[in-house]
Every structure is written in structure tokens, then in C-alpha cells.
Design a protein around this motif. Structure first.
Motif, PDB file in Angstrom:
ATOM      1  N   VAL A 132       0.738  -0.842   0.374  1.00 19.11           N
ATOM      2  CA  VAL A 132      -0.375  -0.546  -0.263  1.00 19.11           C
ATOM      3  C   VAL A 132       1.212   0.942   0.084  1.00 19.11           C
ATOM      4  O   VAL A 132       0.587   2.082  -0.606  1.00 19.11           O
ATOM      5  CB  VAL A 132      -1.317  -0.314   1.056  1.00 19.11           C
ATOM      6  N   ALA A 133       1.651   1.090   0.799  1.00 22.19           N
ATOM      7  CA  ALA A 133       2.870   2.376   0.924  1.00 22.19           C
ATOM      8  C   ALA A 133       3.983   2.448  -0.147  1.00 22.19           C
ATOM      9  O   ALA A 133       3.664   3.818  -1.065  1.00 22.19           O
ATOM     10  CB  ALA A 133       3.428   2.040   2.326  1.00 22.19           C
ATOM     11  N   GLN A 134       4.124   1.175  -0.866  1.00 25.48           N
ATOM     12  CA  GLN A 134       4.615   1.597  -2.020  1.00 25.48           C
ATOM     13  C   GLN A 134       3.832   1.960  -3.509  1.00 25.48           C
ATOM     14  O   GLN A 134       4.290   3.250  -4.136  1.00 25.48           O
ATOM     15  CB  GLN A 134       5.302   0.145  -2.795  1.00 25.48           C
ATOM     16  N   ILE A 135       2.420   1.480  -3.040  1.00 24.58           N
ATOM     17  CA  ILE A 135       1.310   2.004  -4.626  1.00 24.58           C
ATOM     18  C   ILE A 135       1.134   3.241  -4.642  1.00 24.58           C
ATOM     19  O   ILE A 135       1.263   4.128  -5.002  1.00 24.58           O
ATOM     20  CB  ILE A 135       0.160   1.054  -4.586  1.00 24.58           C
ATOM     21  N   SER A 136       1.409   3.807  -2.990  1.00 25.52           N
ATOM     22  CA  SER A 136       1.021   5.225  -2.842  1.00 25.52           C
ATOM     23  C   SER A 136       1.907   6.167  -3.205  1.00 25.52           C
ATOM     24  O   SER A 136       1.336   7.318  -3.756  1.00 25.52           O
ATOM     25  CB  SER A 136       0.444   5.055  -1.567  1.00 25.52           C
ATOM     26  N   LYS A 137       3.285   6.156  -2.880  1.00 32.15           N
ATOM     27  CA  LYS A 137       4.084   6.480  -3.877  1.00 32.15           C
ATOM     28  C   LYS A 137       4.077   6.787  -5.041  1.00 32.15           C
ATOM     29  O   LYS A 137       4.640   8.244  -5.369  1.00 32.15           O
ATOM     30  CB  LYS A 137       5.821   5.864  -3.344  1.00 32.15           C
ATOM     31  N   GLU A 138       3.292   6.183  -6.077  1.00 30.47           N
ATOM     32  CA  GLU A 138       3.427   6.256  -6.826  1.00 30.47           C
ATOM     33  C   GLU A 138       2.168   7.328  -7.575  1.00 30.47           C
ATOM     34  O   GLU A 138       1.579   8.398  -8.439  1.00 30.47           O
ATOM     35  CB  GLU A 138       3.361   5.259  -8.188  1.00 30.47           C
ATOM     36  N   LEU A 139       1.655   7.440  -6.219  1.00 29.42           N
ATOM     37  CA  LEU A 139       0.256   8.818  -6.444  1.00 29.42           C
ATOM     38  C   LEU A 139       0.500   9.941  -6.759  1.00 29.42           C
ATOM     39  O   LEU A 139       2.285  10.612  -6.633  1.00 29.42           O
ATOM     40  CB  LEU A 139      -0.783   8.939  -5.336  1.00 29.42           C
ATOM     41  N   LYS A 140       0.330  10.844  -8.425  1.00 28.47           N
ATOM     42  CA  LYS A 140       0.968  12.382  -8.237  1.00 28.47           C
ATOM     43  C   LYS A 140       0.391  12.298  -7.243  1.00 28.47           C
ATOM     44  O   LYS A 140      -0.730  12.903  -6.392  1.00 28.47           O
ATOM     45  CB  LYS A 140      -0.259  12.793  -9.491  1.00 28.47           C
ATOM     46  N   GLY A 141       1.049  13.909  -6.686  1.00 26.94           N
ATOM     47  CA  GLY A 141       1.098  14.626  -5.574  1.00 26.94           C
ATOM     48  C   GLY A 141       1.852  13.632  -4.156  1.00 26.94           C
ATOM     49  O   GLY A 141       1.910  14.725  -3.320  1.00 26.94           O
ATOM     50  N   VAL A 142       1.858  13.202  -4.168  1.00 30.57           N
ATOM     51  CA  VAL A 142       2.692  12.670  -3.609  1.00 30.57           C
ATOM     52  C   VAL A 142       4.100  12.342  -3.319  1.00 30.57           C
ATOM     53  O   VAL A 142       5.091  11.647  -4.295  1.00 30.57           O
ATOM     54  CB  VAL A 142       2.773  10.617  -3.077  1.00 30.57           C
ATOM     55  N   GLU A 143       4.995  13.007  -2.273  1.00 31.37           N
ATOM     56  CA  GLU A 143       5.901  13.062  -2.089  1.00 31.37           C
ATOM     57  C   GLU A 143       6.232  12.113  -1.365  1.00 31.37           C
ATOM     58  O   GLU A 143       7.800  11.514  -1.774  1.00 31.37           O
ATOM     59  CB  GLU A 143       6.459  14.751  -1.460  1.00 31.37           C
ATOM     60  N   PHE A 144       6.173  11.231  -0.341  1.00 31.91           N
ATOM     61  CA  PHE A 144       6.908  10.155   0.897  1.00 31.91           C
ATOM     62  C   PHE A 144       5.646   9.308   1.246  1.00 31.91           C
ATOM     63  O   PHE A 144       4.542  10.110   1.093  1.00 31.91           O
ATOM     64  CB  PHE A 144       7.378  11.265   2.048  1.00 31.91           C
ATOM     65  N   SER A 145       5.693   7.920   1.401  1.00 34.66           N
ATOM     66  CA  SER A 145       5.208   7.264   2.090  1.00 34.66           C
ATOM     67  C   SER A 145       5.923   6.432   2.771  1.00 34.66           C
ATOM     68  O   SER A 145       7.193   5.893   2.194  1.00 34.66           O
ATOM     69  CB  SER A 145       4.400   6.633   0.739  1.00 34.66           C
ATOM     70  N   THR A 146       5.513   5.956   3.457  1.00 30.72           N
ATOM     71  CA  THR A 146       6.036   4.294   4.738  1.00 30.72           C
ATOM     72  C   THR A 146       4.825   3.796   5.357  1.00 30.72           C
ATOM     73  O   THR A 146       3.984   4.213   5.041  1.00 30.72           O
ATOM     74  CB  THR A 146       7.329   5.476   5.345  1.00 30.72           C
ATOM     75  N   ASP A 147       5.523   3.051   5.997  1.00 28.95           N
ATOM     76  CA  ASP A 147       4.238   2.029   6.937  1.00 28.95           C
ATOM     77  C   ASP A 147       5.408   1.656   7.895  1.00 28.95           C
ATOM     78  O   ASP A 147       6.546   1.829   7.935  1.00 28.95           O
ATOM     79  CB  ASP A 147       4.124   0.835   6.441  1.00 28.95           C
ATOM     80  N   TYR A 148       3.941   1.197   9.427  1.00 28.35           N
ATOM     81  CA  TYR A 148       5.665   1.008  10.328  1.00 28.35           C
ATOM     82  C   TYR A 148       4.387   0.170  10.948  1.00 28.35           C
ATOM     83  O   TYR A 148       2.836   0.407  11.330  1.00 28.35           O
ATOM     84  CB  TYR A 148       5.823   2.665  11.359  1.00 28.35           C
ATOM     85  N   LYS A 149       4.781  -0.221  11.932  1.00 28.48           N
ATOM     86  CA  LYS A 149       4.428  -0.849  12.783  1.00 28.48           C
ATOM     87  C   LYS A 149       3.305  -0.506  13.888  1.00 28.48           C
ATOM     88  O   LYS A 149       2.149  -0.402  13.542  1.00 28.48           O
ATOM     89  CB  LYS A 149       5.096  -1.838  14.123  1.00 28.48           C
ATOM     90  N   TYR A 150       3.787   0.614  14.081  1.00 24.48           N
ATOM     91  CA  TYR A 150       2.221   1.121  15.153  1.00 24.48           C
ATOM     92  C   TYR A 150       3.312   2.951  14.859  1.00 24.48           C
ATOM     93  O   TYR A 150       3.656   3.055  15.682  1.00 24.48           O
ATOM     94  CB  TYR A 150       2.903   0.892  16.923  1.00 24.48           C
ATOM     95  N   MET A 151       2.096   3.408  14.054  1.00 27.68           N
ATOM     96  CA  MET A 151       1.656   4.422  13.898  1.00 27.68           C
ATOM     97  C   MET A 151       1.892   5.650  15.202  1.00 27.68           C
ATOM     98  O   MET A 151       2.035   6.676  15.050  1.00 27.68           O
ATOM     99  CB  MET A 151       1.498   5.370  13.223  1.00 27.68           C
ATOM    100  N   CYS A 152       0.827   5.091  15.582  1.00 27.55           N
ATOM    101  CA  CYS A 152       0.629   6.146  16.713  1.00 27.55           C
ATOM    102  C   CYS A 152       1.593   6.378  17.776  1.00 27.55           C
ATOM    103  O   CYS A 152       1.175   6.798  18.891  1.00 27.55           O
ATOM    104  CB  CYS A 152      -0.791   5.730  16.942  1.00 27.55           C
TER     105      CYS A 152
END
Lengths: 666, 267
Positions: free
Chosen positions: A24-44
């Protein structure tokens, strides 16, 4: 061009078990206007938030999408993190890939695809987001407490002792509620009135408390911190300042045979009456429905005998406007009357009474001066049958819940009876004995062992009268469902505790939600037990569900703390997600045509009229205008506006349209 | 007819009004609206059995509003339009001079909204038996038949917006159809765009349509548009006890909540 950051959370295994978060993070990076994307075990978590903050600074992000749980859980967390990193918090959106995706779908490529879609939608939305600033509104530091039973009394005293003003509104002529009707209380058997009346007096004397009895809430406008309440003070036909409470009028009133509500119909009262001797305020009211003067046009005996000339026959109801920052609902409950039960005689047998009537019989101030005498002939009953669960836990009666207090008060009744009638035998028919609570189980044991109460596990199928006795037919399920027949002198039904008459109407007036049984609904059954879904309105006592005294008092103190916390600030910070009427260049000024359908539909009275004037001061157009303090951002006006002149910050037409299109144009 | 011309002439002469909206002879044998600003123009006013259409739609038109204080020759539908517009704060009491031709050709002046309300209470506001029969026929159809029926009708639509221009209740300066940021309703007259437009129009008129039928009269493609909005009159009346255009201070049925509102539409 946007510089958006996408942060995909695994939520431990909650999301990653079914969704491929890395993908999901990888694909999102390809979206127009997305500069950065990452995934993490607990974002909160702390490291997760730090990661987000650093990415905002490092990549100069101008929008953030956190793909994680429901925004109800962590939106404030991430918006705050963005704010700390220097990004306007309203440029952060959450994409719910847990409740809306991972939890409801199996592990599958399609599940991951759906998560990607949900992220894409939010990325498109964030592009249209605008920086918003929170709104500050003042707080009126007065609380309105509706209901003057033990819960209302406790809440009012606690709030008043914190130094805040309290207005208490009670429907009856006196405060005290059901607790003032009780004889003794479980599990200590101390006198109910003895422990309650000092509190009632304290209410009347407290400098911070204004008390309106014989009054009802008619209208509630406004919102948390700024409620405007209209209270109808019903006419007591009395000048309360002149009345000394001598009670002469009540003794001279020719109407003497009106069933006394306080005695639950077991005694009588005159048309001008004080409900009970310790009433607060201890001043009478005229019951206009039963007063000879109001029925026939002449009598006025009370006026003639009154030494201070305090009677006012022409007094009208008075409407009082109250401004309050918080409301505590403490309207209590009611118990079913014996006429609810066809199998127990529809109320036609005088000696089949309900638990509250037994309280009055056992009370020293009651109609029999505390002697247990049956209503039909005044004889002392030698055999009493107590029926627990009369109505409660019975789907056929429409009451599926446990009324909670009956097991305990039935044990108490049996004890009180035995203490007063030593040679009598109390029987209790029960389904289960539910005695969870401090000293509760011991109390029931005492009733069984020391006071020799005959507990029979089974239900009563029918009761009928025969030769002056009540024949109670039931079954003993612990003895192989053997039929049991008892010739009783009196039967006490522990009838179900139900929502107060008028609870539904009050809920609609005050704008709180209620459950299928018309009890008021709490915001969260575990974590927000005294809050309602309407901000600034709290619950205390048995208006929420049947509760005993300690529980009602604890809930009342809980509600009082919530009110005090709210009043600890001079201003409330509100989310700026509110409606706004568009403005355009003259001569149009706005696409609003001033039909004001939004005004009648707005549940918060937040729509005002704005007049556009020319240089000569002539009105050339009248537009709708949203009051920022009142608007709650519900969006009802947006739905009704034909010209789309009203839009809502954070959920604008443009944003929603973009979201829909992002999904459709996959 | 002379009484009408005399009356309007007098009103114009003593400056009670600046312009009068009435009926006049069109270039063919059809009747049209005329806007009499002078005595000479007033002399062209007519009132014949053909003068049935609702003139109130002109009251809020920008060009007409700028003529000054207006007078109007109203029929029952126009009176109801005026009441509905008043309830939506578009016309104030006393703002428009209203004349009505009785059955015996005498004139009635309405001095205020109250007198109009009293008049409408006794007036026949029902849709015609012919329209009623057509609605019943549509309602007797199965859902799919009805869907097909309306789609077929909407196929004919050329999106000229004559219905919108003719409707006295379509007075917005900027119709939702014309909003293109974002463009929820497609402008092209293809099947889906037509459906969107007509559904939107019907919904915007729910509880507001005063059954004058001008939308259908105006339609060059003969789409029975009036039936679509008429179908909503009955549900609003039975569900919410409201009839549009009867009271100047009415509150819109769909924007208010009453505890005795039927909630039988909630599943």
C-alpha cells in the motif's frame, strides 16, 4: 503541485494480517502529488509520530494522509503531531484501512487493493484541504441539573461546592425523588429520609444553587458551554415569598380524598398540599385539576384561612430563561404499577401491591405509620409473598433487562416485614439472586438465615382471590418444578424499573439519544458512562438504566466532575469544521438567495440573517450567515441548500466530489 | 376587460405601481405576458379564457424587478406561488399589488397576505381530473415500468431549461445545474445527465410545487414534467400535513421536525 506524505500503519497485526501494508505504501508513492510514503508497525506510538514529524520537516510536506484506524480513535493524535511539526492540523486526514478494510475482509489481494483505493481517495481529498484555525467560544459557568432526586442533588451539590452556579429544575412540588419515599435502605437498613433530607436542605440553602420546583424544561437551544434553556415554572397558585409554610390551608381544604402520589395511592391528600412533611421547599401547591375553585368557580377556603394572604388563584405559569454551560440529566426512573400484570389481577386485588407501595407501608411517615397493614382491611398480614422479577427479564413483557435493584430491596422488604411482624412468614419467588455489591450478598444471606425468609426459586404463574386470601400459584424449580400454592394475605410485586414517563419527550427537547427502553443513552458503555453523545450534556442516576442509590450517587459525582472540568477553562476550543455561506463579487454577493430553509432546518439555531446594504444604507440583499459559535458542522443546511451556497469546511462539496471521482476514475 | 384596463390605468396614473404584469395578445393567436408601464401599454391588456398561465414567475426576474413597484393579474396558481414565495422570504407583504378576476368578471384586490390566505382556503387548488388520471396510471406501473417510462420521457429532453425558466419556484440566481466547481449535474443532454437534472428538479420542488403546470406548458419536447412534481404533493400532504403555497408564514415541511411526523419511511 502538492507534496503529500502517506503513512501506512500496521496496527500491530490488526491491519497487516489481511492487508499488505508495504505494498500500500509503495503504490501510494506512485500517486500524483505524493512526495513521501512509508509504513510502520504502530504509527500512533512515539517513534511513529516522530517519524511523521521528521518526514514533514525533511520533505517539506504540505499534506498528510495517515492510513490507519478510524479517525474517531487517532485523528486528534496525528493532527497534533502535524501541528507540532509546523503543518496546519487540518491538512492531515486519516484513511480508515482498519475498521473499513482489514477487520471486515479476509487476507486477499482485493483487501490490499481496497486499502490502496482508500488511501488514494484521501490523497485526492487532502489536495483540496485548506488550512483552518480552531474557534474559541466562551463558557457560561452555570450548570443546569434536571431532576431533584438523589442523583440530581448529589450532582448539584458537587458542582456548587466547586464554586460554580447551579440551577436545579424539579417537576414535582418538592425535591427528593424516589429516595424520599423509601423506608430503609439496603444493605445497612438506615432510614432513607434521615440520610437524604440533610442534603435536600443543603440544596435549598446553598448560595450557588437556584431551585425551581414544580417546573419543567420546555426548550433547549445552543451547544456545549452556551446552552439557552427555557423553563416553565408551573403556577403553584401561591406567592412563595409570603407563604410561611404554616400548613393551615392544607388542613382546611374541603377536598380530602385525592389519591396521594407520594404514598403511591395508599393515602389521601387535599387539593392544596405539601407532598410530605420534610418537603423542600416546604410550601404547598394547588393541584388545579382537583381544586374545587378551579372546577366549580367557588370555594377559596385556603385564601380565607391563609394568615399571610399568600394564595394567588390568578397566578400564571412563568417562563424563565436560563443560560448554562452544561446540563446534567438526573430525571430518574419509574416502577411499573401492579395493573400492568394480567396474571396478577390487573391491579384489581387491593392487597397485590408494588415494591414502592410496600416502602410507604413500612415507612414511619407512611399511611400506616410504619405498621405493615394490608390495604384492603387494615389487617396485619401473616403470610406475605414477594415476587421478584415482576416484568423484568421477561421478553414477553417487552422488558428484557434486569432491573437490578429488586433482588436487594425484596430481601430488605422481607427483613423489614419480619422485624415488624415477628410471627409472620415472608416468601420470595425469585429467578436468580443477583447480589453483586459491597455487603450485598451478606445482606441477602441475613434475610434467609436470620430472618427466615422462605426463598423459592421459580416464577409465579397466577394470583387469584379466594375467601379473603390471595392464592399464589407457582413452581419450585429446585424441587423438580413441583407446583407450589401459597395462601397469602398480601403480595408484593418487585415490578420492573422503567424509564420515566416523558423521558422520550425530554430526550427530544434536550437533544440526547435514548435506547429502545427510552432510557437515556451514554456516549460509550465503558469509557464514557456519564457523557451523552451531545457534548456538554451528562447523565446521572437511573435515567440511564435502573440503578441503586450508591451507584446513582457515584454517577452523579462523576457527571459533576465532568462539568467542573468543562468549567475549569474560560474558553472552549472548537474544531473549525463548520458551515459557511459563500460570498461573491457584487452585484451577486453570494449565490444564497435568502430562502432561509437552512434556518428552519438547523438543529442548533446557527443560521442568522445578514443584510447587504448599499452606500445609502438601503438593504439590497439578505443572506444567510452562519454563527461560528453555534454551528456544529452537521451539514444538514448543506443538504437542503438548493443553490449550494452553503458549504462545510473540511467536508466541502469540492472535497467530497473529488473523493468520489478518485474512486470512480480508477 | 374595460374594468381591468381602467383600474390599471388609474394605478399607473396615481403612481401606486410602476408596472403591471398582465396578459396581452401575442403575435399569433396565442396569449402572452405584457408588462404595462404606460397608459398606452395598459390599454392592450386582455383577459380571455385563454389567459390561464401563471404570471407570478416574472415577479422575481431581475429585469422585471427593476421596473419598480409591480402589480400583477393573478390566478389561483399565481396566488399560491406568491404565498410560497412569501414563505421563502422572496416577497414581502404589500410589495406587490395583486388583482384577481372573479368568475363574474369583477375585480378583487388583495390588500394583504392574510386576505389571500382566506381566499385560498376556499379556492379549488386540486390538480385537474385529467392530470389525476395520468398520475394514477403512472403509479399503477411496476417500479421497472415506471423507470422505463420516465427514462423514455427524459430521453427527449434537450436541456433548454425552459421548465426552469417558467417555474415560479425556480428563482435561484445560480441554479445547481450551473455549478461547475464541482459539477455534480452533467450539462450535456445525454440520458444520465437528463435523469440527474430532472430528479434534482423534482426533489427541489418537493413540498414547494403549487401545481400550476407551467413546466410542462413550457416544455418544447412535451415531457409531462408537471406529473413528476405533482406526484410529490400527496406524500408531503399525508406524511407531513403540509400543502405548499397556502400560508405566507408557512415553514417548509422538509426542514422541520414535529414529534407527530410519521416516520414510516424509515426502514
Amino acid at each position: 503541485m502538492s507534496r503529500i506524505g502517506v503513512f501506512v500503519c500496521h496496527c500491530g497485526e490488526n491491519i497487516s494480517a489481511t492487508v499488505n501494508c508495504e505494498k500500500v505504501a509503495q503504490i501510494s508513492k506512485e500517486l500524483k502529488g505524493v512526495e513521501f510514503s512509508t509504513d510502520y508497525k504502530y504509527m500512533c506510538s512515539d517513534p511513529g509520530q516522530t517519524m511523521l514529524k521528521e518526514a514533514i520537516k525533511e520533505h517539506k510536506l504540505d499534506g498528510v494522509v495517515v492510513a490507519a484506524c478510524s479517525p474517531r480513535m487517532h485523528e486528534p493524535t496525528f493532527r497534533k503531531a502535524c501541528s507540532e511539526a509546523g503543518l496546519n492540523p487540518y491538512l492531515c486526514e486519516m484513511s480508515n484501512i482498519r475498521e473499513h478494510c482489514s477487520w471486515v475482509h479476509p487476507k486477499d489481494d482485493l483487501t490490499t487493493e481496497k486499502a490502496e483505493d482508500l488511501v488514494r481517495v484521501m490523497v485526492e481529498k487532502v489536495k483540496k484541504n485548506k488550512a483552518l484555525n480552531s474557534i474559541k467560544v466562551p463558557v457560561t459557568k452555570t450548570a443546569l441539573v434536571i431532576g431533584g432526586g438523589v442523583a440530581g442533588i448529589q450532582a448539584a451539590l458537587d458542582i456548587a461546592n466547586c464554586g460554580h452556579k447551579v440551577v436545579m429544575v424539579e417537576k414535582q412540588p418538592s425535591i427528593g425523588g424516589h429516595m424520599s419515599q423509601l423506608s430503609e435502605t439496603f444493605p445497612t437498613l438506615d432510614c432513607s429520609q434521615c440520610i437524604l433530607t440533610p442534603r435536600m436542605v443543603e440544596i435549598a440553602q446553598h448560595p450557588n444553587i437556584t431551585l425551581y420546583t414544580y417546573a419543567e424544561v420546555e426548550k433547549v437551544d445552543g451547544f456545549i458551554g452556551n446552552f439557552k434553556i427555557t423553563v416553565r415554572k408551573k403556577s403553584k397558585s401561591l406567592d412563595e415569598h409570603l407563604c410561611t409554610g404554616c400548613g393551615l390551608c392544607t388542613t382546611k381544604c374541603p377536598q380530602k380524598k385525592i389519591p396521594n402520589e407520594f404514598e403511591r395511592g395508599l393515602g389521601f391528600r387535599p387539593a392544596i398540599y405539601v407532598p410530605f412533611p420534610q418537603a423542600v421547599p416546604n410550601k404547598p401547591v394547588i393541584d388545579r385539576e382537583n381544586c374545587t375553585y378551579y372546577i366549580k368557580g367557588k370555594c377559596k377556603v385556603c385564601e380565607i384561612v391563609c394568615p399571610t394572604k399568600a394564595i394567588r388563584f390568578d397566578q400564571e405559569d412563568e417562563l424563565v430563561e436560563i443560560e448554562a454551560g452544561a446540563i446534567v440529566l438526573a430525571t430518574g426512573f419509574d416502577v411499573l404499577k401492579s395493573d400492568f400484570f394480567p396474571e396478577y389481577g390487573y391491579g384489581k386485588y387491593k392487597d397485590v401491591i408494588d415494591g414502592l407501595q410496600f416502602e410507604r407501608l413500612a415507612s414511619a411517615s407512611g399511611p400506616t405509620m410504619g405498621e405493615i397493614r394490608r390495604p384492603s382491611d387494615g389487617q396485619i398480614p401473616k403470610k406475605i409473598v414477594f415476587v421478584a422479577c415482576a416484568g423484568s427479564r421477561d421478553p414477553a413483557k417487552g422488558i428484557e433487562y434486569c432491573s437490578k435493584i429488586c433482588c436487594m430491596y425484596t430481601a430488605k422488604h422481607a427483613m423489614l416485614y419480619k422485624h415488624k411482624v415477628h410471627d409472620g412468614t415472608p416468601y420470595v419467588f425469585y429467578m436468580d439472586i443477583r447480589a453483586g455489591g459491597k455487603m450485598y450478598e451478606e445482606f441477602v444471606r441475613r434475610a434467609i438465615v436470620e430472618d427466615e425468609t422462605q426463598y423459592i426459586r421459580g416464577r409465579v404463574s397466577t394470583i387469584y382471590e379466594k375467601n379473603g386470601k390471595l392464592i399464589v400459584k407457582g413452581a419450585d424449580t429446585l424441587m423438580g418444578a413441583e407446583p407450589v400454592e401459597i395462601e397469602a394475605d398480601m403480595v408484593v410485586l418487585a415490578t420492573a424499573g422503567v424509564a420515566n414517563h416523558g423521558a422520550e419527550a425530554l430526550a427530544q427537547t434536550v437533544h440526547v439519544s435514548y435506547d429502545a427502553y427510552k432510557f437515556f443513552a451514554e456516549a460509550h458503555p465503558k469509557l464514557k458512562p456519564v457523557e451523552t453523545n451531545t457534548a456538554g450534556i451528562f447523565l446521572a442516576g437511573a435515567c440511564q438504566a435502573p440503578k441503586d442509590i450508591p451507584e446513582s450517587v457515584a454517577a452523579a459525582s462523576g457527571a459533576a466532575v465532568k462539568v467542573a472540568a468543562l468549567f475549569s477553562n474560560d474558553e472552549l476550543t472548537r474544531e473549525p469544521l463548520i458551515a459557511v455561506v459563500n460570498r461573491q463579487a457584487p452585484p451577486v454577493f453570494s449565490s444564497c438567495v435568502g430562502c432561509f430553509l437552512c434556518q428552519s432546518v438547523c438543529p442548533y439555531q446557527a443560521i442568522e440573517r445578514e443584510e447587504i446594504k448599499n452606500r445609502n444604507g438601503e438593504v439590497i440583499k439578505t443572506l444567510a450567515k452562519v454563527n461560528e459559535g453555534l454551528c456544529q458542522g452537521c451539514g444538514t443546511c448543506v443538504a437542503l441548500c438548493r443553490t449550494k451556497a452553503i458549504d462545510i469546511h473540511g467536508y466541502s462539496n469540492q472535497q467530497v466530489y473529488t473523493e468520489v471521482m478518485a474512486l470512480l476514475n480508477d | 376587460m374595460n374594468e381591468l384596463i381602467n383600474k390599471v390605468t388609474k394605478l399607473l396614473n396615481d403612481k401606486t405601481i410602476d408596472a403591471f404584469i398582465g396578459y396581452g395578445q401575442g403575435s399569433t393567436d396565442r396569449v402572452r405576458a405584457i408588462f404595462a408601464r404606460t397608459v398606452e401599454q395598459a390599454s392592450k391588456l386582455i383577459y380571455t379564457p385563454a389567459c390561464t398561465f401563471n404570471l407570478s414567475g416574472y415577479l422575481l426576474k431581475h429585469e422585471v424587478k427593476h421596473l419598480g413597484k409591480l402589480g400583477i393579474l393573478a390566478n389561483v396558481a399565481a396566488l399560491r406561488s406568491i404565498m410560497q414565495l412569501a414563505s421563502e422570504f422572496q416577497i414581502k407583504d404589500g410589495e406587490v399589488y395583486i388583482l384577481f378576476v372573479n368568475d363574474d368578471a369583477s375585480l378583487t384586490e388583495f390588500s394583504d397576505f392574510q386576505s389571500i390566505e382566506a381566499f385560498l382556503e376556499k379556492a379549488n387548488i386540486d390538480i385537474t381530473p385529467d392530470e389525476k388520471a395520468r398520475i394514477e396510471k403512472i403509479e399503477a406501473m411496476s417500479v421497472s415500468e415506471r423507470w422505463e417510462f420516465w427514462n423514455k420521457e427524459f430521453e427527449k429532453c434537450i436541456k433548454c431549461y425552459a421548465c426552469r425558466a417558467a417555474c415560479p419556484m425556480c428563482y435561484c440566481h445560480r441554479c445547481t445545474t450551473d455549478v461547475n466547481q464541482p459539477q455534480w449535474i452533467p450539462v450535456a443532454s445525454h440520458e444520465r445527465g437528463n435523469l440527474d437534472y430532472h430528479l434534482m428538479r423534482a426533489m427541489h420542488l418537493a413540498g414547494r410545487c403549487i401545481n400550476c403546470g407551467e413546466c410542462a406548458n413550457a416544455c418544447p419536447m412535451d415531457i409531462p414534467l408537471n406529473l413528476l412534481t405533482y406526484q410529490l404533493i400527496d406524500p408531503i400532504k399525508t406524511g407531513f400535513g403540509a400543502t405548499a403555497g397556502m400560508k405566507a408564514d408557512a415553514v417548509y415541511a422538509l426542514s422541520t421536525f414535529k414529534p407527530d411526523d410519521k416516520e414510516n419511511f424509515i426502514i
